[in-house]
Design a protein around this motif. Structure first.
Motif, PDB file in Angstrom:
ATOM      1  N   GLN A   1       0.827  -1.195   0.000  1.00  0.00           N
ATOM      2  CA  GLN A   1       0.000   0.000   0.000  1.00  0.00           C
ATOM      3  C   GLN A   1       0.868   1.254   0.000  1.00  0.00           C
ATOM      4  OE1 GLN A   1      -3.430   0.187  -0.298  1.00  0.00           O
ATOM      5  NE2 GLN A   1      -2.935   2.333  -0.621  1.00  0.00           N
ATOM      6  N   ASP A   2       1.929   1.245   0.798  1.00  0.00           N
ATOM      7  CA  ASP A   2       2.850   2.386   0.831  1.00  0.00           C
ATOM      8  C   ASP A   2       3.468   2.620  -0.539  1.00  0.00           C
ATOM      9  OD1 ASP A   2       2.265   2.625   3.527  1.00  0.00           O
ATOM     10  OD2 ASP A   2       4.180   1.768   4.219  1.00  0.00           O
ATOM     11  N   LEU A   3       3.849   1.544  -1.215  1.00  0.00           N
ATOM     12  CA  LEU A   3       4.447   1.656  -2.546  1.00  0.00           C
ATOM     13  C   LEU A   3       3.437   2.210  -3.537  1.00  0.00           C
ATOM     14  CD1 LEU A   3       6.867   1.195  -4.389  1.00  0.00           C
ATOM     15  CD2 LEU A   3       6.070  -1.162  -4.702  1.00  0.00           C
ATOM     16  N   GLN A   4       2.196   1.732  -3.476  1.00  0.00           N
ATOM     17  CA  GLN A   4       1.159   2.255  -4.358  1.00  0.00           C
ATOM     18  C   GLN A   4       0.914   3.733  -4.098  1.00  0.00           C
ATOM     19  OE1 GLN A   4      -2.210  -0.301  -3.673  1.00  0.00           O
ATOM     20  NE2 GLN A   4      -1.559  -1.780  -5.227  1.00  0.00           N
ATOM     21  N   ASP A   5       0.862   4.112  -2.825  1.00  0.00           N
ATOM     22  CA  ASP A   5       0.669   5.520  -2.469  1.00  0.00           C
ATOM     23  C   ASP A   5       1.815   6.371  -3.011  1.00  0.00           C
ATOM     24  OD1 ASP A   5      -1.637   4.738  -1.144  1.00  0.00           O
ATOM     25  OD2 ASP A   5      -0.762   4.909   0.868  1.00  0.00           O
ATOM     26  N   GLN A   6       3.019   5.867  -2.869  1.00  0.00           N
ATOM     27  CA  GLN A   6       4.197   6.597  -3.343  1.00  0.00           C
ATOM     28  C   GLN A   6       4.156   6.747  -4.867  1.00  0.00           C
ATOM     29  OE1 GLN A   6       7.903   4.605  -2.575  1.00  0.00           O
ATOM     30  NE2 GLN A   6       9.124   6.436  -2.902  1.00  0.00           N
ATOM     31  N   MET A   7       3.763   5.697  -5.553  1.00  0.00           N
ATOM     32  CA  MET A   7       3.693   5.756  -7.013  1.00  0.00           C
ATOM     33  C   MET A   7       2.621   6.733  -7.468  1.00  0.00           C
ATOM     34  SD  MET A   7       4.286   1.726  -7.915  1.00  0.00           S
ATOM     35  CE  MET A   7       4.015   1.931  -9.666  1.00  0.00           C
ATOM     36  N   GLN A   8       1.482   6.774  -6.753  1.00  0.00           N
ATOM     37  CA  GLN A   8       0.420   7.710  -7.102  1.00  0.00           C
ATOM     38  C   GLN A   8       0.866   9.142  -6.870  1.00  0.00           C
ATOM     39  OE1 GLN A   8      -3.016   6.432  -4.912  1.00  0.00           O
ATOM     40  NE2 GLN A   8      -3.657   4.997  -6.495  1.00  0.00           N
ATOM     41  N   GLN A   9       1.600   9.369  -5.785  1.00  0.00           N
ATOM     42  CA  GLN A   9       2.094  10.715  -5.507  1.00  0.00           C
ATOM     43  C   GLN A   9       3.079  11.157  -6.573  1.00  0.00           C
ATOM     44  OE1 GLN A   9       3.668  10.551  -1.543  1.00  0.00           O
ATOM     45  NE2 GLN A   9       1.666  10.732  -0.573  1.00  0.00           N
ATOM     46  N   GLN A  10       3.958  10.273  -6.973  1.00  0.00           N
ATOM     47  CA  GLN A  10       4.929  10.610  -8.009  1.00  0.00           C
ATOM     48  C   GLN A  10       4.237  10.863  -9.336  1.00  0.00           C
ATOM     49  OE1 GLN A  10       7.688   7.328  -7.993  1.00  0.00           O
ATOM     50  NE2 GLN A  10       8.821   8.134  -6.240  1.00  0.00           N
ATOM     51  N   GLY A  11       3.217  10.067  -9.632  1.00  0.00           N
ATOM     52  CA  GLY A  11       2.470  10.247 -10.875  1.00  0.00           C
ATOM     53  C   GLY A  11       1.701  11.545 -10.882  1.00  0.00           C
ATOM     54  N   GLY A  12       1.196  11.952  -9.730  1.00  0.00           N
ATOM     55  CA  GLY A  12       0.417  13.181  -9.629  1.00  0.00           C
ATOM     56  C   GLY A  12       1.259  14.434  -9.697  1.00  0.00           C
ATOM     57  N   GLU A  13       2.540  14.311  -9.346  1.00  0.00           N
ATOM     58  CA  GLU A  13       3.400  15.486  -9.323  1.00  0.00           C
ATOM     59  C   GLU A  13       4.022  15.784 -10.686  1.00  0.00           C
ATOM     60  OE1 GLU A  13       6.303  14.639  -6.305  1.00  0.00           O
ATOM     61  OE2 GLU A  13       4.810  14.602  -4.726  1.00  0.00           O
ATOM     62  N   GLN A  14       3.984  14.852 -11.611  1.00  0.00           N
ATOM     63  CA  GLN A  14       4.584  15.060 -12.919  1.00  0.00           C
ATOM     64  C   GLN A  14       3.660  15.927 -13.772  1.00  0.00           C
ATOM     65  OE1 GLN A  14       5.354  11.213 -14.532  1.00  0.00           O
ATOM     66  NE2 GLN A  14       6.843  10.683 -12.965  1.00  0.00           N
TER      67      GLN A  14
END
Length: 157
Positions: free
Chosen positions: A138-151
């Motif tokens: 879940q932490d990894l998914q959250d991190q990936m979503q945050q990175q995707g949202g910041e681009q």
């Protein structure tokens, strides 16, 4: 048992990575699986032998079904085209569905049989390891979503 817990337990117990369809699941050699469980749960020799026997039996039962399922998937792919045979497609798809159900049932039974070998304490440790693994995922998914949202969005050309 919740489906997510089952999937996580199965992945942890059998070393199966990813959310592959049942007919595509390929487990690592049994020694690796039993060794991983032993490291996590401190299995005694009898437990290790019993689990090895369960894995051997499951492999004997599942391997032919998995091979047939893969062959059916390949054949279904060959049907695609303007000269398709609907009856053949439906027949092979129905058989693939039956095989997938059989493989899933055998996998659930294997998981249950393996868990029956564990002591209550070992099951508790396994549950804790699964919870930790789920949290990491879940932490990894959250991190990936945050990175995707910041681009910044790239214009389509």
């Amino acid at each position: 048992m919740k489906l997510t817990k089952f999937v996580a337990t199965l992945a942890l117990t059998l070393g199966i990575a990813g959310a592959a369809a049942a007919q595509q699941m390929q487990a690592p050699p049994q020694g690796d699986q039993v060794d991983q469980l032993d490291q996590l749960l401190d299995l005694d020799e009898n437990q290790q032998q019993e689990i090895r026997g369960l894995l051997d039996e499951a492999e004997r039962q599942l391997a032919p079904k998995e091979q047939e399922a893969q062959a059916l998937q390949a054949r279904l792919g060959e049907y695609v085209g303007p000269d398709f045979d609907e009856n053949a497609i439906r027949q092979d798809a129905a058989r693939l569905g039956d095989l997938t159900g059989e493989i899933t049932a055998e996998t659930v039974l294997l998981q249950s049989r393996i868990e029956a070998v564990f002591t209550d304490e070992q099951r508790q440790r396994l549950d804790e390891a699964i919870a930790q693994q789920q949290q990491q995922m879940q932490d990894l998914q959250d991190q990936m979503q945050q990175q995707g949202g910041e681009q910044p969005a790239q214009p389509i050309q």
